[in-house]
Scaffold this motif. Structure first.
Motif, mmCIF file in Angstrom:
data_model
loop_
_atom_site.group_PDB
_atom_site.id
_atom_site.type_symbol
_atom_site.label_atom_id
_atom_site.label_comp_id
_atom_site.label_asym_id
_atom_site.label_seq_id
_atom_site.Cartn_x
_atom_site.Cartn_y
_atom_site.Cartn_z
ATOM 1 N N ASN A 206 -14.710 3.659 -3.629
ATOM 2 C CA ASN A 206 -14.471 3.718 -2.186
ATOM 3 C C ASN A 206 -13.780 2.444 -1.703
ATOM 4 O O ASN A 206 -12.837 2.492 -0.914
ATOM 5 N N THR A 207 -14.253 1.293 -2.189
ATOM 6 C CA THR A 207 -13.639 0.019 -1.809
ATOM 7 C C THR A 207 -12.194 -0.060 -2.305
ATOM 8 O O THR A 207 -11.301 -0.521 -1.596
ATOM 9 N N HIS A 208 -11.961 0.407 -3.537
ATOM 10 C CA HIS A 208 -10.602 0.387 -4.100
ATOM 11 C C HIS A 208 -9.646 1.208 -3.250
ATOM 12 O O HIS A 208 -8.508 0.810 -3.012
ATOM 13 N N LEU A 209 -10.123 2.368 -2.746
ATOM 14 C CA LEU A 209 -9.261 3.269 -1.986
ATOM 15 C C LEU A 209 -9.131 2.857 -0.523
ATOM 16 O O LEU A 209 -8.332 3.455 0.205
ATOM 17 N N SER A 210 -9.886 1.851 -0.091
ATOM 18 C CA SER A 210 -9.875 1.479 1.331
ATOM 19 C C SER A 210 -8.510 0.977 1.791
ATOM 20 O O SER A 210 -8.190 1.051 2.972
ATOM 21 N N SER A 211 -7.705 0.464 0.863
ATOM 22 C CA SER A 211 -6.379 -0.042 1.233
ATOM 23 C C SER A 211 -5.276 0.643 0.433
ATOM 24 O O SER A 211 -4.181 0.113 0.297
ATOM 25 N N ARG A 212 -5.573 1.820 -0.134
ATOM 26 C CA ARG A 212 -4.593 2.522 -0.963
ATOM 27 C C ARG A 212 -4.549 4.008 -0.617
ATOM 28 O O ARG A 212 -5.579 4.599 -0.288
ATOM 29 N N THR A 213 -3.382 4.602 -0.710
ATOM 30 C CA THR A 213 -3.251 6.043 -0.526
ATOM 31 C C THR A 213 -3.644 6.767 -1.806
ATOM 32 O O THR A 213 -4.315 7.797 -1.769
ATOM 33 N N THR A 214 -3.201 6.231 -2.939
ATOM 34 C CA THR A 214 -3.568 6.781 -4.243
ATOM 35 C C THR A 214 -4.237 5.688 -5.064
ATOM 36 O O THR A 214 -4.296 4.534 -4.643
ATOM 37 N N LEU A 215 -4.703 6.037 -6.245
ATOM 38 C CA LEU A 215 -5.375 5.048 -7.088
ATOM 39 C C LEU A 215 -4.446 3.905 -7.470
ATOM 40 O O LEU A 215 -4.883 2.767 -7.633
ATOM 41 N N LEU A 216 -3.159 4.191 -7.604
ATOM 42 C CA LEU A 216 -2.187 3.148 -7.955
ATOM 43 C C LEU A 216 -1.643 2.432 -6.728
ATOM 44 O O LEU A 216 -0.870 1.495 -6.854
ATOM 45 N N GLY A 217 -2.029 2.858 -5.557
ATOM 46 C CA GLY A 217 -1.545 2.261 -4.321
ATOM 47 C C GLY A 217 -0.770 3.271 -3.512
ATOM 48 O O GLY A 217 -1.218 3.737 -2.460
ATOM 49 N N ALA A 218 0.412 3.656 -3.994
ATOM 50 C CA ALA A 218 1.228 4.662 -3.319
ATOM 51 C C ALA A 218 1.745 5.720 -4.285
ATOM 52 O O ALA A 218 2.087 6.820 -3.877
ATOM 53 N N HIS B 234 -13.410 6.695 2.409
ATOM 54 C CA HIS B 234 -12.112 6.634 1.736
ATOM 55 C C HIS B 234 -12.032 7.600 0.553
ATOM 56 O O HIS B 234 -10.961 8.112 0.240
ATOM 57 N N ILE B 235 -13.164 7.855 -0.089
ATOM 58 C CA ILE B 235 -13.177 8.860 -1.153
ATOM 59 C C ILE B 235 -12.888 10.233 -0.565
ATOM 60 O O ILE B 235 -12.097 11.017 -1.111
ATOM 61 N N VAL B 236 -13.533 10.546 0.575
ATOM 62 C CA VAL B 236 -13.319 11.845 1.224
ATOM 63 C C VAL B 236 -11.867 11.976 1.663
ATOM 64 O O VAL B 236 -11.239 13.027 1.478
ATOM 65 N N ARG B 237 -11.310 10.914 2.223
ATOM 66 C CA ARG B 237 -9.910 10.942 2.661
ATOM 67 C C ARG B 237 -8.972 11.166 1.477
ATOM 68 O O ARG B 237 -8.039 11.968 1.541
ATOM 69 N N HIS B 238 -9.238 10.474 0.352
ATOM 70 C CA HIS B 238 -8.403 10.621 -0.844
ATOM 71 C C HIS B 238 -8.499 12.037 -1.395
ATOM 72 O O HIS B 238 -7.482 12.655 -1.750
ATOM 73 N N LEU B 239 -9.711 12.576 -1.447
ATOM 74 C CA LEU B 239 -9.914 13.930 -1.961
ATOM 75 C C LEU B 239 -9.147 14.942 -1.114
ATOM 76 O O LEU B 239 -8.463 15.838 -1.636
ATOM 77 N N ASP B 240 -9.226 14.795 0.222
ATOM 78 C CA ASP B 240 -8.531 15.722 1.115
ATOM 79 C C ASP B 240 -7.018 15.605 0.949
ATOM 80 O O ASP B 240 -6.290 16.599 1.012
ATOM 81 N N PHE B 241 -6.534 14.377 0.695
ATOM 82 C CA PHE B 241 -5.103 14.168 0.489
ATOM 83 C C PHE B 241 -4.631 14.854 -0.784
ATOM 84 O O PHE B 241 -3.593 15.533 -0.799
ATOM 85 N N VAL B 242 -5.388 14.715 -1.860
ATOM 86 C CA VAL B 242 -4.995 15.317 -3.140
ATOM 87 C C VAL B 242 -4.973 16.833 -3.054
ATOM 88 O O VAL B 242 -4.048 17.477 -3.560
ATOM 89 N N GLN B 243 -5.973 17.421 -2.385
ATOM 90 C CA GLN B 243 -6.045 18.887 -2.370
ATOM 91 C C GLN B 243 -5.040 19.531 -1.403
ATOM 92 O O GLN B 243 -4.711 20.706 -1.551
ATOM 93 N N ASN B 244 -4.511 18.755 -0.445
ATOM 94 C CA ASN B 244 -3.616 19.343 0.547
ATOM 95 C C ASN B 244 -2.184 18.831 0.511
ATOM 96 O O ASN B 244 -1.291 19.470 1.068
ATOM 97 N N SER B 245 -1.959 17.691 -0.120
ATOM 98 C CA SER B 245 -0.627 17.091 -0.060
ATOM 99 C C SER B 245 0.372 17.841 -0.949
ATOM 100 O O SER B 245 0.076 18.174 -2.099
ATOM 101 N N PRO B 246 1.578 18.087 -0.427
ATOM 102 C CA PRO B 246 2.634 18.695 -1.262
ATOM 103 C C PRO B 246 3.074 17.776 -2.399
ATOM 104 O O PRO B 246 3.739 18.225 -3.326
ATOM 105 N N VAL B 247 2.708 16.497 -2.323
ATOM 106 C CA VAL B 247 3.036 15.573 -3.417
ATOM 107 C C VAL B 247 2.389 16.050 -4.714
ATOM 108 O O VAL B 247 3.004 16.021 -5.779
#
Length: 451
Positions: free
Chosen positions: A75-87, A120-133
């Protein structure tokens, strides 16, 4: 590099585009999923590390405290990142989603977005499941109610914050100019004679200019009569800067130590110390990293180690080792040492000479490459950039570094009271030191200390 486990490969085959499931290597799968993205060597290592970490995130074999620690770190890692690598997206994001989505779907609103929740985990999960990326083809998604946020965390927009500070400085400078302030800290009476003369001349020129302007306009604006004192602009009240957020302090863990595979390109004796070797070691650093230089086209660190007389110099040439890469550099007899080489030696009783030997270097797996991340099984996480010597992190966790009867290197949690706990909550066991390619070992020393 890490390989895809069966469950992740099956998930990719069913839900991911680009036929990524045909690849077993994490980096190759990422490149198949996102062909327009290129990854640096450091990012490739990070992808592999996160793939390994993902397998532990939803493990039912660990206690609640350990699971909470892993989730908190993520959660702390994702607090300033969109993805695990940052962007940049990677297969590691999908791996974390695959492992955690069944868990998050059962979380209460408080676990998701409460004051101690994993926002931030919830936000990341929602991004992965919905993003066209990621373009995942999912029939059942985790239900995330974006309006049901119990405790709102104010995001920090780095660009807006920089712009705000810039405007504050400009406003302060304008206010200082309007009030007659100068950059000098001297008062008018304290200023040197030459500066006083320049100031007086400037005042005369300014007064003359104002007189000409008054004559031209005929004082039509209804301003003050000629010769009347001019009214100073009101100085804007300086707004106090918002206090900086206190940095999040990571809990004590051997994962805070930046352990990597290093490749000794050459080693020599120290010119000013009989007990020291000076080694030139490639540790996978990118160009421009502090405390590195270039040697034969590679980015390297200079490392002093007290191994002269304990290990033959010829054994230090062109070999792989394990390096501690985030200790604060120290100068040893005129040579700056920017890492430490891990070695094992027998445990000695208090008061005995702990440098008498024998000593054996820790061996990484044969297929390891310089820069590969090294970690203790069960203690995965992000290392500190540079360890703060005042916090004694290395001194606190090093007593747990040991070798087993199988000649494997590991971390014995019982040797570190701050981590092992007491009573029914006491932790036991030895987490093996490993890379994505396998386990780190020594040649003959059993039950030895490693430092």
């Amino acid at each position: 590099m890490a390989t895809l486990d069966e469950s992740l490969a099956s998930f990719l085959k069913s839900h991911a585009p680009n036929n990524a499931s045909s690849e077993t290597d994490a980096v190759k799968a990422s490149q198949a999923l996102f062909p327009a993205i290129s990854y640096t060597d450091a990012e490739k290592t990070e992808i592999s590390q996160w793939l390994i970490t993902s397998t532990h995130l939803a493990s039912t074999a660990e206690d609640a405290a350990k699971s909470a620690e892993r989730l908190s770190t993520l959660n702390t890692h994702l607090s300033s990142r969109t993805t695990l690598l940052g962007a940049k997206p990677s297969v590691a994001d999908i791996a974390v989603y695959q492992k955690l989505s069944p868990v998050v779907s059962k979380w209460s609103p408080d676990e998701r977005t409460g004051e101690q929740g994993y926002h931030h985990i919830v936000r990341h999960l929602d991004f992965v499941q919905n993003s066209p990326v990621f373009a995942l083809k999912l029939e059942d998604k985790v239900d995330v109610d974006l309006d049901n946020v119990i405790f709102k965390i104010k995001p920090i927009d780095a660009k807006a914050e920089k712009e705000r500070k810039k405007k504050e400085k400009e406003a302060a400078a304008a206010a200082a100019t309007a009030s007659g302030a100068t950059p000098s800290t001297l008062t008018a009476d304290q200023a040197p004679e030459s500066k006083k003369g320049k100031a007086k001349a400037k005042d005369k020129v300014q007064a003359a200019g104002e007189a000409v302007a008054s004559a031209v306009t005929g004082n039509a604006g209804g301003g003050p009569p000629e010769g009347a004192p001019t009214k100073k602009k009101e100085k804007k009240e300086k707004q106090p800067k918002p206090p900086k957020a206190a940095p999040v302090e990571k809990p004590l863990s051997p994962s805070l130590i930046d352990l990597r595979v290093g490749h000794i390109l050459k080693a020599t004796t120290h010119p000013n110390a009989d007990s020291l070797f000076v080694s030139t070691i490639a540790c996978g650093d990118p160009p421009g990293t502090d405390n590195t230089s270039e040697y034969e086209g590679q980015i390297v660190r200079t490392v002093c180690s007290g191994l002269n007389g304990l290990i033959p110099l010829e054994e230090m040439q062109n070999r792989k080792i394990i390096a501690v890469c985030n200790l604060k550099p120290v100068t040893m007899r005129g040579v700056k040492s920017c890492a430490m080489v891990l070695a094992a030696s027998p445990r000695v009783a208090e008061g005995e000479d702990n440098h008498k030997g024998p000593v054996e270097l820790v061996n990484p797996p044969a297929d390891s490459k310089a820069g590969d991340r090294v970690f203790f099984e069960g203690w995965e996480g992000e290392p500190e950039g540079v360890l703060n010597p005042k916090k004694k992190i290395w001194e606190s966790v090093q007593p747990g570094f040991t070798t087993t009867d199988d000649l494997e290197v590991g971390f014995d949690v019982e040797a570190v009271p701050q981590l092992s706990g007491e009573g029914s909550d006491k932790k036991t066991g030895v987490g093996k030191l490993k890379t994505a390619a396998g386990i780190c070992t020594v040649s003959t020393l059993k039950g030895a200390t490693v430092r």
